[in-house]
Design an enzyme around this catalytic site. Structure first.
Site, PDB file in Angstrom:
ATOM      1  N   ARG A  92      44.949  51.114  44.050  1.00  0.00           N
ATOM      2  CA  ARG A  92      43.713  51.010  44.825  1.00  0.00           C
ATOM      3  C   ARG A  92      43.393  52.333  45.477  1.00  0.00           C
ATOM      4  NH1 ARG A  92      42.556  45.767  46.364  1.00  0.00           N
ATOM      5  NH2 ARG A  92      41.124  46.410  47.977  1.00  0.00           N
ATOM      6  N   GLU A 142      33.264  40.202  42.866  1.00  0.00           N
ATOM      7  CA  GLU A 142      32.941  38.869  43.376  1.00  0.00           C
ATOM      8  C   GLU A 142      31.779  39.036  44.346  1.00  0.00           C
ATOM      9  OE1 GLU A 142      36.081  36.758  45.398  1.00  0.00           O
ATOM     10  OE2 GLU A 142      34.819  34.976  45.609  1.00  0.00           O
ATOM     11  N   LYS A 195      36.715  43.402  52.334  1.00  0.00           N
ATOM     12  CA  LYS A 195      35.384  42.839  52.574  1.00  0.00           C
ATOM     13  C   LYS A 195      35.416  41.856  53.733  1.00  0.00           C
ATOM     14  CE  LYS A 195      34.826  42.030  48.056  1.00  0.00           C
ATOM     15  NZ  LYS A 195      34.270  41.505  46.796  1.00  0.00           N
TER      16      LYS A 195
HETATM   17  P1  ATP Z   1      38.431  42.006  48.731  1.00  0.00           P
HETATM   18  O1  ATP Z   1      39.886  41.712  48.565  1.00  0.00           O
HETATM   19  O2  ATP Z   1      38.092  42.839  49.925  1.00  0.00           O
HETATM   20  O3  ATP Z   1      37.546  40.791  48.593  1.00  0.00           O
HETATM   21  P2  ATP Z   1      38.321  42.564  45.978  1.00  0.00           P
HETATM   22  O4  ATP Z   1      39.180  43.601  45.397  1.00  0.00           O
HETATM   23  O5  ATP Z   1      38.759  41.171  45.760  1.00  0.00           O
HETATM   24  O6  ATP Z   1      38.070  42.921  47.490  1.00  0.00           O
HETATM   25  P3  ATP Z   1      36.295  42.318  44.021  1.00  0.00           P
HETATM   26  O7  ATP Z   1      34.851  42.129  44.164  1.00  0.00           O
HETATM   27  O8  ATP Z   1      37.094  41.235  43.405  1.00  0.00           O
HETATM   28  O9  ATP Z   1      36.849  42.674  45.461  1.00  0.00           O
HETATM   29  O10 ATP Z   1      36.581  43.689  43.272  1.00  0.00           O
HETATM   30  C1  ATP Z   1      35.990  44.002  42.017  1.00  0.00           C
HETATM   31  C2  ATP Z   1      36.828  45.031  41.325  1.00  0.00           C
HETATM   32  O11 ATP Z   1      36.955  46.199  42.136  1.00  0.00           O
HETATM   33  C3  ATP Z   1      38.230  44.518  41.044  1.00  0.00           C
HETATM   34  O12 ATP Z   1      38.532  44.791  39.693  1.00  0.00           O
HETATM   35  C4  ATP Z   1      39.095  45.308  41.968  1.00  0.00           C
HETATM   36  O13 ATP Z   1      40.351  45.558  41.388  1.00  0.00           O
HETATM   37  C5  ATP Z   1      38.298  46.590  42.214  1.00  0.00           C
HETATM   38  N1  ATP Z   1      38.600  47.124  43.530  1.00  0.00           N
HETATM   39  C6  ATP Z   1      38.445  46.493  44.706  1.00  0.00           C
HETATM   40  N2  ATP Z   1      38.873  47.262  45.721  1.00  0.00           N
HETATM   41  C7  ATP Z   1      39.316  48.416  45.179  1.00  0.00           C
HETATM   42  C8  ATP Z   1      39.891  49.613  45.708  1.00  0.00           C
HETATM   43  N3  ATP Z   1      40.100  49.775  47.012  1.00  0.00           N
HETATM   44  N4  ATP Z   1      40.221  50.603  44.849  1.00  0.00           N
HETATM   45  C9  ATP Z   1      39.995  50.447  43.530  1.00  0.00           C
HETATM   46  N5  ATP Z   1      39.471  49.359  42.975  1.00  0.00           N
HETATM   47  C10 ATP Z   1      39.129  48.333  43.778  1.00  0.00           C
HETATM   48 MG    MG Z   2      38.789  39.907  44.034  1.00  0.00          MG
END
Ligand code: ATP
Ligand code: MG
Length: 565
Positions: free
Chosen positions: A263, A37, A273
């Site tokens: 994760r 995102e 984020k």
């Molecule tokens: P936040 O909750 O901080 O906004 P997010 O996971 O929603 O982070 P996205 O941009 O939606 O952020 O993440 C894109 C992809 O990266 C998703 O498929 C998510 O599962 C993966 N991802 C995010 N954080 C991690 C992590 N700590 N370890 C492994 N994969 C991750």
């Molecule tokens: Mg997300």
């Protein structure tokens, strides 16, 4: 995971892909995607997901999409999208022409919604947000049907068109799936599919005032792109029935499957984020690319290499078990990579002046230094030795303990690539601080020469007159506890910031060869790995970031953390 898959060295996802390929028709391809995102910068957790999705694409020969999951205009920004593109490229991956956006599919999402309404599987609800929450029930209690749940198809179609036309205010009505308000899985209690959001979108402008929810948009995007394996983190496990419901109730050829993995959690930092943005907004760090940040931009500026980060992601592996990885594991990957590739140079961070009293006047004598002790093919350079030099302040002790093999009054030490010197006199200021050493050098002991008289210690140095001034920034853990965002007493993560995460050293001296250094990290001999700061370093004001120390000084401490956890 079965024993056979473990013995083959594959994680459970890759093993699943191998099995899937065996059963799939000829020519079938594995198709993956990385769906960020654009509401912030990518961090080390994303690196794990990127390496997984693009790695599978490379290993099994199928395409991988970079798809922006841009369905919330309030939080998203094109600048974030641009930064993400740059970071994924930097990490070493390429998506060819498969850069897509959920917003590319807005007309499709709308069509899918119409299909569901026609089939009696979705309805427009007129409860407001609070009421919807109230009707939803709890983990222990089933939800209740909305009084609008039995609206006719015609009425819902009409209302949905009005939603689209902008006839309602935000939150006044929404589109919900008609599934089961008594489901033990709260995600299945008539989840919201579309909401009204009268906000301009960074790509579609004012074209839409209704936006699909992630759980609706994601499976449809996957299906439209022919994704075969939709890999995501474990918190989406409870959403999988809804993912499947969307796919099963729409008419797609593709049958994407969602598979969850744990994760990446890194000790002594955070990867939310939202919280990282908070640190920036409050001025705790200098920006998304502050070298202490766990972001790819921060790690790049810090001097971490893409190869080291990819190596780290490979080491942590893919499982379904939640765990915390020690920062030392990442730093070891960096150390190993730089240990091979970084040129060795000399720099003095805390200079103490040494005058070689028997050195002839302003003579400048060149000494040959190797760029890498293990790899002669990495070349040599000439470094100037002069009458006045600098050594590291802590390489001299006036009253040292027995095993101190560096310089002491009357003692001898070898200058790296130079001569053996002897400390003849210590000069102090009025306050008793040592400000200079007067030493003699032994002209018969030139490094590499015939007379290989041995002394126990060798120290690094730079010429006082032929070296350059520099500022050096030493970085440490951003937080002083392993899990700052999971404190059981409920304290705010910012209470655990490490006050010493940045130490700025002024008045350092570096080899003149570093004036023309490129962007690659170097090893300051005996001190650590350093890289020129890409933003703040200038020709007339060199600034270096410490990438990583030579040894893992946290290893012992982190072992204790693990034992306590
Ligand atoms: P936040 O909750 O901080 O906004 P997010 O996971 O929603 O982070 P996205 O941009 O939606 O952020 O993440 C894109 C992809 O990266 C998703 O498929 C998510 O599962 C993966 N991802 C995010 N954080 C991690 C992590 N700590 N370890 C492994 N994969 C991750
Ligand atoms: Mg997300």
């Amino acid at each position: 995971m079965t024993e056979t898959s473990e013995s083959a060295g594959l994680d459970f996802i890759r093993q699943g892909i191998v099995d899937w390929l065996k059963k799939a028709p000829d020519g079938a391809q594995v198709v993956t995607r990385f769906p960020p995102e654009p509401n912030g910068y990518l961090h080390i957790g994303h690196a794990k997901a990127i390496c997984l999705n693009f790695g599978i694409s490379e290993e099994y020969g199928g395409p991988c999409f970079l798809r922006f999951d841009d369905t919330n205009p309030l939080k998203e920004d094109q600048a974030y999208a641009d930064a993400i593109v740059k970071d994924v490229h930097w990490l070493g991956f390429d998506w060819g022409d498969r850069l897509t956006h959920a917003s590319d599919y807005y007309p499709h999402f709308y069509d899918c919604a119409l299909q569901l309404i026609h089939a009696g599987k979705a309805y427009v609800d007129s409860l407001n947000g609070d009421e919807i929450r109230e009707y939803r029930g709890t983990l222990k209690e089933p939800g209740r049907n909305s009084p609008y749940r039995d609206r006719s198809v015609e009425e819902s179609l009409e209302l949905f068109a009005a939603m689209r036309a902008g006839d309602f205010a935000d939150g006044e009505v929404c589109l919900r799936a008609r599934i089961d308000m008594a489901s033990p899985n709260i995600n299945m209690r008539d989840p919201i599919l579309y909401r009204i959001r009268k906000a301009a979108h960074q790509r579609t402008g004012d074209e839409w005032c209704i936006y699909p929810m992630y759980d609706f948009a994601h499976p449809i995007s996957d299906a439209l792109e022919g994704i075969t394996h939709s890999l995501c983190t474990l918190e989406f496990e409870d959403h999988r029935p809804l993912y499947n419901w969307v796919i099963d109730n729409l008419d797609f050829e593709a049958r994407p499957r969602q598979i969850e993995f744990s994760r990446l959690n890194l000790a002594y930092t955070i990867t939310s984020k939202r919280k990282l943005l908070q640190l920036i907004e409050e001025g705790v760090v200098a920006g998304w690319d502050d070298p202490r940040m766990p972001t790819l931009a921060g790690m790049r500026r810090r001097g971490y290499t893409p190869a080291a980060i990819r190596d780290f992601c490979g080491r942590v592996g893919i499982t379904k078990k939640e765990n915390i990885i020690q920062m030392g594991v990442l730093e070891n990957s960096v150390r190993e990579d730089l240990g091979e590739s970084a040129h060795r140079v000399m720099a003095v961070l805390d200079p103490l002046k040494v005058t070689l009293t028997n050195w002839p006047g302003d003579k400048v004598e060149m000494h040959t230094a190797q760029n890498h002790p293990a790899y002669p093919e990495m070349g040599e350079r000439e470094i100037p030795l002069t009458r006045e030099i600098y050594i590291e302040r802590d390489d001299f002790m006036e009253d040292p303990p027995r095993k101190f093999f560096r310089l002491r009054p009357g003692g001898e030490v070898r200058l790296r690539y130079g001569y053996i010197i002897k400390c003849e006199q210590v000069i102090k200021d009025d306050n008793g601080n040592i400000i200079e050493l007067l030493c003699s050098y032994d002209p018969d002991t030139r490094s590499g020469g015939d007379n290989q008289r041995k002394v126990k210690g060798t120290i690094h140095w730079v010429s006082a007159t032929e070296s350059l001034p520099a500022e050096v920034r030493l970085y440490d853990r951003l937080f002083s506890v392993p899990r700052p965002d999971a404190d059981s007493s409920g304290r705010d993560f910012r209470e655990f910031l490490n006050p010493d995460s940045l130490q700025v050293m002024h008045g350092c001296r570096v080899e003149a060869s570093l004036a023309s250094a490129d962007d690659a990290a170097v090893q300051f001999e005996r001190t650590g790995y350093f890289v020129r700061d890409p933003l703040d370093s200038r020709a007339n004001k060199l600034v270096f970031n410490r990438v990583v120390t030579l040894r893992d000084s946290w290893a012992k401490l982190e072992k204790q953390d693990v034992a306590q956890a």
